[in-house]
Write a protein that holds these residues in place. Structure first.
Motif, PDB file in Angstrom:
ATOM      1  N   THR A  90      37.149   6.805  15.926  1.00  0.00           N
ATOM      2  CA  THR A  90      38.422   7.342  16.415  1.00  0.00           C
ATOM      3  C   THR A  90      39.363   6.222  16.851  1.00  0.00           C
ATOM      4  N   LEU A  91      38.838   5.244  17.563  1.00  0.00           N
ATOM      5  CA  LEU A  91      39.678   4.146  18.058  1.00  0.00           C
ATOM      6  C   LEU A  91      40.187   3.268  16.918  1.00  0.00           C
ATOM      7  N   ILE A  92      39.321   2.978  15.951  1.00  0.00           N
ATOM      8  CA  ILE A  92      39.734   2.123  14.833  1.00  0.00           C
ATOM      9  C   ILE A  92      40.770   2.836  13.976  1.00  0.00           C
ATOM     10  N   GLN A  93      40.572   4.133  13.720  1.00  0.00           N
ATOM     11  CA  GLN A  93      41.550   4.878  12.937  1.00  0.00           C
ATOM     12  C   GLN A  93      42.869   5.038  13.683  1.00  0.00           C
ATOM     13  N   ALA A  94      42.829   4.922  15.029  1.00  0.00           N
ATOM     14  CA  ALA A  94      44.062   4.972  15.819  1.00  0.00           C
ATOM     15  C   ALA A  94      44.822   3.653  15.789  1.00  0.00           C
ATOM     16  N   GLY A  95      44.243   2.619  15.183  1.00  0.00           N
ATOM     17  CA  GLY A  95      44.942   1.353  15.033  1.00  0.00           C
ATOM     18  C   GLY A  95      44.527   0.255  15.994  1.00  0.00           C
ATOM     19  N   LEU A  96      43.523   0.494  16.849  1.00  0.00           N
ATOM     20  CA  LEU A  96      43.075  -0.538  17.771  1.00  0.00           C
ATOM     21  C   LEU A  96      42.266  -1.597  17.038  1.00  0.00           C
ATOM     22  N   PRO A  97      42.390  -2.865  17.436  1.00  0.00           N
ATOM     23  CA  PRO A  97      41.539  -3.909  16.853  1.00  0.00           C
ATOM     24  C   PRO A  97      40.072  -3.638  17.148  1.00  0.00           C
ATOM     25  N   LEU A  98      39.224  -4.211  16.322  1.00  0.00           N
ATOM     26  CA  LEU A  98      37.790  -3.952  16.444  1.00  0.00           C
ATOM     27  C   LEU A  98      37.245  -4.371  17.798  1.00  0.00           C
ATOM     28  N   GLU A  99      37.629  -5.563  18.279  1.00  0.00           N
ATOM     29  CA  GLU A  99      37.085  -6.033  19.561  1.00  0.00           C
ATOM     30  C   GLU A  99      37.560  -5.167  20.719  1.00  0.00           C
ATOM     31  N   GLU A 100      38.813  -4.667  20.653  1.00  0.00           N
ATOM     32  CA  GLU A 100      39.292  -3.778  21.697  1.00  0.00           C
ATOM     33  C   GLU A 100      38.573  -2.429  21.647  1.00  0.00           C
ATOM     34  N   SER A 101      38.296  -1.962  20.446  1.00  0.00           N
ATOM     35  CA  SER A 101      37.566  -0.696  20.295  1.00  0.00           C
ATOM     36  C   SER A 101      36.158  -0.815  20.861  1.00  0.00           C
ATOM     37  N   LEU A 102      35.482  -1.935  20.576  1.00  0.00           N
ATOM     38  CA  LEU A 102      34.138  -2.139  21.111  1.00  0.00           C
ATOM     39  C   LEU A 102      34.158  -2.201  22.628  1.00  0.00           C
ATOM     40  N   ARG A 103      35.165  -2.873  23.184  1.00  0.00           N
ATOM     41  CA  ARG A 103      35.257  -2.945  24.649  1.00  0.00           C
ATOM     42  C   ARG A 103      35.482  -1.564  25.251  1.00  0.00           C
ATOM     43  N   ALA A 104      36.341  -0.748  24.626  1.00  0.00           N
ATOM     44  CA  ALA A 104      36.625   0.579  25.154  1.00  0.00           C
ATOM     45  C   ALA A 104      35.391   1.476  25.090  1.00  0.00           C
ATOM     46  N   VAL A 105      34.653   1.423  23.989  1.00  0.00           N
ATOM     47  CA  VAL A 105      33.448   2.251  23.860  1.00  0.00           C
ATOM     48  C   VAL A 105      32.386   1.802  24.862  1.00  0.00           C
ATOM     49  N   ALA A 106      32.267   0.482  25.073  1.00  0.00           N
ATOM     50  CA  ALA A 106      31.313  -0.021  26.064  1.00  0.00           C
ATOM     51  C   ALA A 106      31.677   0.449  27.463  1.00  0.00           C
ATOM     52  N   ALA A 107      32.975   0.433  27.781  1.00  0.00           N
ATOM     53  CA  ALA A 107      33.414   0.888  29.106  1.00  0.00           C
ATOM     54  C   ALA A 107      33.245   2.393  29.270  1.00  0.00           C
ATOM     55  N   GLN A 108      33.339   3.135  28.153  1.00  0.00           N
ATOM     56  CA  GLN A 108      33.218   4.590  28.205  1.00  0.00           C
ATOM     57  C   GLN A 108      31.772   5.031  28.442  1.00  0.00           C
ATOM     58  N   SER A 109      30.804   4.234  27.973  1.00  0.00           N
ATOM     59  CA  SER A 109      29.401   4.635  28.087  1.00  0.00           C
ATOM     60  C   SER A 109      28.952   4.645  29.546  1.00  0.00           C
ATOM     61  N   GLU A 110      28.168   5.657  29.902  1.00  0.00           N
ATOM     62  CA  GLU A 110      27.648   5.773  31.259  1.00  0.00           C
ATOM     63  C   GLU A 110      26.287   5.108  31.420  1.00  0.00           C
TER      64      GLU A 110
END
Length: 403
Positions: free
Chosen positions: A75-95
């Motif tokens: 979802t993040l990559i298709q929204a146009g976010l760079p790969l490293e930013e997407s990985l950081r966001a998913v890592a922060a989202q995980s509980e």
């Protein structure tokens, strides 16, 4: 976020050193200058890097966790976010800390210049070969977001199929454990107390009653030893299944079992077809896709035959011919695969064949479970009947003596 060791001078020219968290050495220097420090050396913090890498290396993701983070990343990559930013966001989202640490380690490798598939290859326990190969194909084609979305759907479907099978087996397993517990209780506590009355009477006991007394005495006197022997046999069985030759023979034997062999063959066929379909949609070459799909198969006998299919295709044969020689794919799936090869729509028809096979598999599992339940009830009723007869026969003998 990775840490970087530094040596620097403060505003008064005094030397200092420490560790600075940053995305890269350049980012670390920038942060140090913002603090009023003049860095003379910035390098990766070895102890932090090794500790994080070892922690992430042993992490294993559940299918549900893998599907969730794949969908979020897509979802993040298709929204146009760079790969490293997407990985950081998913890592922060995980509980879960272990998932966050794993994604942070993957992101650190991406920040070092590695491709995503290469970065995931450092953690094979979390990201299987199918996952990495599909992402590598998505990176080559430039459609990583779409490929990740397909992977998420595939992983969720595999998890749903696994859960359906597990739920179907819950009731039979509970029934079997309850049957064993009830029979053990009857033999260990009920039979000895009841039969003791007839033993004290001095009358000859029927053969069934004497046999039940022997079994009951054995359970009470040597129950712990029996459990120990059973545990040793289980451990020996697990050790034998680890040995490649014995495991191969066992897998070949299982396929010849009635009902169970057919269910396992259908299960492997569905897994093979769905895996090959997702790899084909991701533009993975057919020969490579066949090798990866064969590695996903759990039964070693079928896996070896699928490797032979891949070798046949590599040598110029068609997929349908190779699968016909293997004999593990149902005729309906073979016809659909042949039609897909002729029409140039192999990926679409493979997906349809996998879906159809999943439905067939669900019906077979339902049949096996529906047969297992009455069989267990009949066996349990038969054992309880024998115990009751062992108790009633001496009573009938005493009544005959009295009359």
């Amino acid at each position: 976020m990775p840490g970087f060791e530094y040596r620097a001078q403060d505003r008064k020219g005094r030397p200092c050193k420490g560790v600075q968290e940053a995305d890269s050495p350049r980012h670390a220097r920038q942060l140090l200058r913002e603090k009023g420090l003049l860095p003379s050396h910035v390098g990766a913090a070895k102890h932090l890097r090794v500790k994080g890498a070892v922690f992430a290396l042993g992490t294993k993701l559940a299918p549900g966790e893998l599907a969730l983070l794949t969908l979020q990343l897509s979802t993040l990559i298709q929204a146009g976010l760079p790969l490293e930013e997407s990985l950081r966001a998913v890592a922060a989202q995980s509980e879960k800390n272990r998932v966050s640490a794993l994604l942070a380690a993957v992101r650190a490798r991406v920040m070092e210049g590695h491709a995503l598939a290469t970065a995931l290859g450092g953690f094979p326990r979390a990201f299987p070969e199918l996952f990495r190969a599909t992402i590598a194909a998505g990176e080559r084609s430039g459609h990583l977001g779409h490929v990740l979305e397909q992977l998420a759907v595939y992983t969720e479907a595999r998890q749903a199929s696994r859960q359906r099978i597990q739920l179907a087996l819950v009731y039979p397993m509970i029934l079997m454990c309850a049957s064993l517990a009830i029979v053990g209780f009857l033999l260990g506590y009920v039979v000895p107390d009841v039969v003791k009355i007839f033993v004290d009477s001095g009358q000859p006991l029927p053969p069934l009653t004497r046999g039940m007394i022997l079994i009951s005495d054995g359970v009470r006197s040597h129950g712990v030893i029996m459990l120990g022997v059973l545990s040793v046999l289980v451990l020996l069985g697990r050790w034998a299944l680890v040995q490649p030759r014995l495991r191969l023979r066992w897998h070949a034997l299982v396929l010849r079992l009635p009902l169970l062999g057919g269910v396992l063959r259908a299960m492997e066929a569905a897994r093979f077809a769905s895996t090959l379909a997702i790899l084909g949609k991701s533009a993975v070459p057919l020969v490579d896709a066949l090798e990866i799909a064969a590695a996903v198969i759990g039964n070693l006998t079928i896996r070896h035959r699928m490797h032979d299919v891949a070798r046949s295709v590599r040598e110029g044969g068609t997929l349908t011919q190779g699968l016909e020689q293997g004999g593990d794919i149902p005729p309906m799936m073979l016809h659909m695969i042949a039609s897909g090869e002729r029409a140039g729509e192999l990926d679409r028809l493979l997906a349809r064949a996998a879906e159809q096979q999943e439905k067939t598999l669900a019906a077979r599992i339902a049949l096996v479970v529906s047969l297992f339940e009455p069989v267990m009830l009949v066996l349990m009723g038969g054992v309880v009947l024998l115990i009751v007869m062992a108790i009633l026969l001496p009573i009938l003998s005493l009544n005959q003596l009295v009359s």
